[in-house]
Enzyme design. Structure first.
Site, PDB file in Angstrom:
ATOM      1  N   GLY A  77       0.865  -1.146   0.091  1.00 15.24           N
ATOM      2  CA  GLY A  77      -0.016   0.070   0.037  1.00 15.24           C
ATOM      3  C   GLY A  77       0.842   1.200  -0.083  1.00 15.24           C
ATOM      4  N   GLY A 113       0.182   4.191  -0.629  1.00 13.16           N
ATOM      5  CA  GLY A 113      -0.416   5.036  -0.735  1.00 13.16           C
ATOM      6  C   GLY A 113      -0.299   6.245   0.387  1.00 13.16           C
ATOM      7  N   LEU A 122      -0.719   6.874   4.027  1.00 11.26           N
ATOM      8  CA  LEU A 122      -0.135   6.334   5.169  1.00 11.26           C
ATOM      9  C   LEU A 122       1.005   5.331   4.994  1.00 11.26           C
ATOM     10  CD1 LEU A 122      -0.564   7.490   7.979  1.00 11.26           C
ATOM     11  CD2 LEU A 122      -1.925   5.395   8.373  1.00 11.26           C
ATOM     12  N   LYS A 134     -11.233   5.190  18.972  1.00 12.04           N
ATOM     13  CA  LYS A 134     -11.301   5.936  17.904  1.00 12.04           C
ATOM     14  C   LYS A 134     -12.642   5.823  17.158  1.00 12.04           C
ATOM     15  CE  LYS A 134      -8.062   7.440  14.456  1.00 12.04           C
ATOM     16  NZ  LYS A 134      -7.434   6.630  13.094  1.00 12.04           N
ATOM     17  N   ASN A 169     -18.219  11.930  12.172  1.00 10.89           N
ATOM     18  CA  ASN A 169     -17.997  11.650  10.548  1.00 10.89           C
ATOM     19  C   ASN A 169     -19.307  11.599   9.956  1.00 10.89           C
ATOM     20  OD1 ASN A 169     -15.428  11.728  11.631  1.00 10.89           O
ATOM     21  ND2 ASN A 169     -14.602  10.445  10.093  1.00 10.89           N
TER      22      ASN A 169
HETATM   23  P1  NAP Z   1      -4.811   5.234   0.309  1.00  8.84           P
HETATM   24  O1  NAP Z   1      -3.974   6.374   0.225  1.00  8.84           O
HETATM   25  O2  NAP Z   1      -5.786   4.868  -0.359  1.00  8.84           O
HETATM   26  O3  NAP Z   1      -3.706   3.964   0.228  1.00  8.84           O
HETATM   27  C1  NAP Z   1      -4.242   2.462   0.087  1.00  8.84           C
HETATM   28  C2  NAP Z   1      -3.104   1.849  -0.706  1.00  8.84           C
HETATM   29  O4  NAP Z   1      -3.311   0.466  -0.651  1.00  8.84           O
HETATM   30  C3  NAP Z   1      -3.158   2.107  -2.140  1.00  8.84           C
HETATM   31  O5  NAP Z   1      -1.724   2.603  -2.544  1.00  8.84           O
HETATM   32  C4  NAP Z   1      -3.595   0.826  -2.771  1.00  8.84           C
HETATM   33  O6  NAP Z   1      -2.849   0.756  -4.121  1.00  8.84           O
HETATM   34  C5  NAP Z   1      -3.128  -0.032  -1.905  1.00  8.84           C
HETATM   35  N1  NAP Z   1      -3.621  -1.410  -2.100  1.00  8.84           N
HETATM   36  C6  NAP Z   1      -4.918  -1.705  -1.857  1.00  8.84           C
HETATM   37  N2  NAP Z   1      -5.178  -3.014  -2.240  1.00  8.84           N
HETATM   38  C7  NAP Z   1      -4.014  -3.596  -2.670  1.00  8.84           C
HETATM   39  C8  NAP Z   1      -3.562  -4.982  -3.357  1.00  8.84           C
HETATM   40  N3  NAP Z   1      -4.227  -5.816  -3.368  1.00  8.84           N
HETATM   41  N4  NAP Z   1      -2.140  -4.898  -3.615  1.00  8.84           N
HETATM   42  C9  NAP Z   1      -1.389  -3.774  -3.466  1.00  8.84           C
HETATM   43  N5  NAP Z   1      -1.785  -2.600  -2.924  1.00  8.84           N
HETATM   44  C10 NAP Z   1      -2.984  -2.320  -2.614  1.00  8.84           C
HETATM   45  O7  NAP Z   1      -5.173   4.950   1.971  1.00  8.84           O
HETATM   46  P2  NAP Z   1      -4.568   5.680   3.223  1.00  8.84           P
HETATM   47  O8  NAP Z   1      -5.167   6.882   3.384  1.00  8.84           O
HETATM   48  O9  NAP Z   1      -3.198   5.315   3.130  1.00  8.84           O
HETATM   49  O10 NAP Z   1      -5.330   4.757   4.396  1.00  8.84           O
HETATM   50  C11 NAP Z   1      -4.905   3.544   4.716  1.00  8.84           C
HETATM   51  C12 NAP Z   1      -5.534   2.950   6.218  1.00  8.84           C
HETATM   52  O11 NAP Z   1      -5.017   3.892   7.022  1.00  8.84           O
HETATM   53  C13 NAP Z   1      -7.151   3.333   6.053  1.00  8.84           C
HETATM   54  O12 NAP Z   1      -7.503   2.016   6.619  1.00  8.84           O
HETATM   55  C14 NAP Z   1      -7.144   4.508   6.623  1.00  8.84           C
HETATM   56  O13 NAP Z   1      -8.322   4.798   7.303  1.00  8.84           O
HETATM   57  C15 NAP Z   1      -5.969   4.460   7.573  1.00  8.84           C
HETATM   58  N6  NAP Z   1      -5.609   5.856   8.393  1.00  8.84           N
HETATM   59  C16 NAP Z   1      -5.187   6.817   7.379  1.00  8.84           C
HETATM   60  C17 NAP Z   1      -4.761   8.111   7.733  1.00  8.84           C
HETATM   61  C18 NAP Z   1      -4.304   9.155   6.604  1.00  8.84           C
HETATM   62  O14 NAP Z   1      -4.082  10.258   7.046  1.00  8.84           O
HETATM   63  N7  NAP Z   1      -4.229   8.836   5.285  1.00  8.84           N
HETATM   64  C19 NAP Z   1      -4.583   8.175   9.085  1.00  8.84           C
HETATM   65  C20 NAP Z   1      -5.076   7.470   9.863  1.00  8.84           C
HETATM   66  C21 NAP Z   1      -5.296   6.214   9.495  1.00  8.84           C
HETATM   67  P3  NAP Z   1      -3.210   1.765  -5.534  1.00  8.84           P
HETATM   68  O15 NAP Z   1      -2.374   2.814  -5.199  1.00  8.84           O
HETATM   69  O16 NAP Z   1      -2.581   0.791  -6.545  1.00  8.84           O
HETATM   70  O17 NAP Z   1      -4.564   1.872  -5.552  1.00  8.84           O
END
Ligand code: NAP
Length: 304
Positions: free
Chosen positions: A9, A11, A13, A183, A191
């Site tokens: 991932g 993405g 985080l 949380k 939300n």
């Molecule tokens: P995000 O930016 O959407 O990143 C998710 C990543 O997972 C994407 O890069 C996606 O790949 C990858 N992915 C999904 N399925 C996959 C697979 N089968 N194989 C390879 N890669 C895969 O999400 P995020 O914001 O980082 O959030 C991740 C988690 O952390 C969530 O549960 C969120 O609620 C939690 N969180 C996030 C934050 C924040 O500030 N962002 C803060 C606290 C908690 P692709 O790029 O190819 O789609």
């Protein structure tokens, strides 16, 4: 040399963790979903992290799922709804000696993931904030703290040293499940209403009675689920969060505005199912979930 960090991932985080671990000298390898995604990453030349007015591109090694080798330490940084499918794809590379860190928000996905692999699963709850401004380009939007723990084994893992040297603020805790519940409750109280009223968090100050009755029901749920600490002072903390983040849009509001799938199944959806299991009647929470599902239907977004 400490063991390799595999990070699935790249993405928001996952990228934030990968960049900080990599730049502190840890052995990091990103796992991307397929060859096409790997080719796009190679074209980008690495993962860019922006903090304030500084931006830096880190050439972190990456593989696709098909070409990944055995995994001894995995940071699973997908959305909650993608976690079970992602871990199933990696299952042949994971053994009983693997540590898997689960960064997913909410509850429910962690149990699903743990049931699919023999590994030690470490749960995380993070208040850090990051977003993707483009593919493989992450903005570190808000400093925060990450709590880590393993409900089945209180012994802290040795790799916490890597987090220390990477300046990833963290603590090992023996009450991670209670923290995840707290949380989740904060999320349920804030939300969905920000989505339904289409407002910033501060807009909920005009709906305090509704927020208060939700907090009352959520506290009952937390008590019934054996999480009394998570229930204590919930309404007061919800008000604190609303005031401290008054100018922000909630993550669920942002998801809906950007037409992205939400994680509701693992947030208010999970809370409603937990209430049913406890045979608790929580009419406001149930009605809120129904309104939110209706709203998502009307906006062409999945309700799970
Ligand atoms: P995000 O930016 O959407 O990143 C998710 C990543 O997972 C994407 O890069 C996606 O790949 C990858 N992915 C999904 N399925 C996959 C697979 N089968 N194989 C390879 N890669 C895969 O999400 P995020 O914001 O980082 O959030 C991740 C988690 O952390 C969530 O549960 C969120 O609620 C939690 N969180 C996030 C934050 C924040 O500030 N962002 C803060 C606290 C908690 P692709 O790029 O190819 O789609």
């Amino acid at each position: 040399m400490s063991k390799r960090w595999h990070i699935l991932g790249a993405g928001a985080l996952g990228g934030l963790w990968a960049a900080r671990l990599f730049r502190s000298g840890c052995d990091v390898e990103l796992i991307l979903r397929d060859q096409q995604r790997l080719a796009s990453y190679k074209t980008a030349g690495g993962l860019t992290l922006s903090e304030g007015d500084q931006s830096h591109c880190y050439p972190i090694p990456a593989v696709s799922i098909e070409t990944c080798g055995p995994i001894s330490r995995l940071l699973l940084a997908s959305k909650a709804y993608d976690a079970p499918a992602a871990i199933s794809q990696l299952a042949p590379l994971i053994s009983a000696d693997t540590d898997v860190i689960l960064l997913q928000n909410g509850l429910g996905s962690q149990e699903q993931v743990a049931s699919l692999i023999p590994a030690r699963c470490i749960l995380a709850s993070s208040t850090e904030g990051a977003f993707r401004q483009a593919d493989f380009s992450i903005v570190f939007a808000g400093r925060g703290h990450t709590w880590l723990g393993d409900p089945l084994n209180a012994m802290p893992p040795s790799w916490l040293d890597d987090l220390q040297k990477s300046q990833i603020n963290h603590d090992w805790t023996d009450d991670i499940v209670s923290r995840l519940w707290r949380k989740l409750a904060l999320n349920c109280a804030i939300n969905p209403l920000t989505v339904l009223y289409d407002c910033r968090n501060g807009g909920l100050l005009e709906h305090q009675a509704e927020v208060a009755s939700l907090c009352n029901e959520l506290s009952q749920l937390l008590q019934a689920c054996g999480m009394p600490t998570a229930a204590t002072g919930l309404y007061e903390q919800v008000l604190q969060v609303i005031n401290a983040t008054a100018a922000n849009y909630s993550s669920m509001h942002q998801d809906v505005t950007q037409k992205r799938r939400t994680e509701i199944t693992y947030l208010i959806g999970y809370a409603c199912i937990a209430a049913e299991r406890q045979q608790l009647e929580l009419p406001n929470l149930k009605a809120l979930n129904a309104r939110l599902c209706h709203y998502l239907d009307a906006h062409g977004l999945p309700r799970h």
